[in-house]
Enzyme design. Sequence first.
Site, PDB file in Angstrom:
ATOM      1  N   HIS A   1       0.666  -0.974  -0.075  1.00  0.00           N
ATOM      2  CA  HIS A   1       0.059  -0.089  -0.173  1.00  0.00           C
ATOM      3  C   HIS A   1       0.860   1.158  -0.239  1.00  0.00           C
ATOM      4  O   HIS A   1       1.478   1.373   0.701  1.00  0.00           O
ATOM      5  CB  HIS A   1      -1.116  -0.097   1.180  1.00  0.00           C
ATOM      6  CG  HIS A   1       0.012  -0.299   2.188  1.00  0.00           C
ATOM      7  ND1 HIS A   1       0.117   1.414   2.635  1.00  0.00           N
ATOM      8  CD2 HIS A   1       0.766  -0.644   2.705  1.00  0.00           C
ATOM      9  CE1 HIS A   1       1.105   0.888   3.954  1.00  0.00           C
ATOM     10  NE2 HIS A   1       1.220  -0.345   3.942  1.00  0.00           N
TER      11      HIS A   1
ATOM     12  N   HIS B   1      12.706  -1.506 -12.844  1.00  0.00           N
ATOM     13  CA  HIS B   1      12.289  -2.567 -12.993  1.00  0.00           C
ATOM     14  C   HIS B   1      13.022  -3.564 -11.676  1.00  0.00           C
ATOM     15  O   HIS B   1      13.742  -3.263 -11.233  1.00  0.00           O
ATOM     16  CB  HIS B   1      13.997  -3.408 -13.724  1.00  0.00           C
ATOM     17  CG  HIS B   1      13.799  -4.743 -14.028  1.00  0.00           C
ATOM     18  ND1 HIS B   1      14.464  -4.918 -15.511  1.00  0.00           N
ATOM     19  CD2 HIS B   1      13.435  -6.079 -13.824  1.00  0.00           C
ATOM     20  CE1 HIS B   1      14.403  -6.773 -15.531  1.00  0.00           C
ATOM     21  NE2 HIS B   1      14.374  -6.501 -14.651  1.00  0.00           N
TER      22      HIS B   1
END
Length: 178
Positions: A105, A114
Site C-alpha cells: 500500500h 525494473h
Amino acid sequence: RLTDDNRRLWGSSCFSIPVLPPRDAFADGAQPFVCAIGTNGARRETILRLRAAGHPPIAVRHPSAIVAASACVDAGSILMARAIVNTEARVGVGCLLNSGCVIEHHCDIGDFVHLAPGVLLGGGVSVGEGAFLGLGAIILPGVSSGSDAIVGAGAVVMRYGPPGCSAAGNPAISRRAS
C-alpha cells in the site's frame, strides 16, 4: 505486431507472430506498443522516442497479476505473473514488475524502474526513477530508494539509498556509484 532491432530475427516468428523491422511495424501511423526491453535506459529511450513519434505505450499485465482498484499503473508498464500492486500504490511509466513482485500500500514507483522476480516492497516505499531491484530484494516499510539506484539480489534495505547508489547485503549497505 512484433518488432526487434536485431536484423537476424526479422522474418522469424515468436508465438506465431512475425518479427518485423521497426520501420515496418510502425509504418501505418500511430500504433499502440509495449516495450519489453529489460535494460532501464534502453527501455526509457525507446518508449520516449516512440511516444514522441505519436505511438502510445500501453500497460499490460499477466492474468494472474493483481492490481488494487485504488492503485495506478501508468502507460508502458508490464506486470508479470503473480505481481501484486496494493491499495493506493502507483507504478510509473515503462516499469517492469517481474514474477511474484509485491508492492504494498501507498508505494510510489518511479518511471522506468525494473523489479526482478520476488521483490518485496513494504508499505509507503518510494523507488526513484530508473532504479533496479535484484531478485528477492526487500525494502522495509517507509524506506526510499533514489533514482538510478541498484539494489542487489536478496538485499534487505533498511535505510534511505541516495540517487545512483548501489546497495547489497542484509542489512543492505549503500555505496555511491563510481
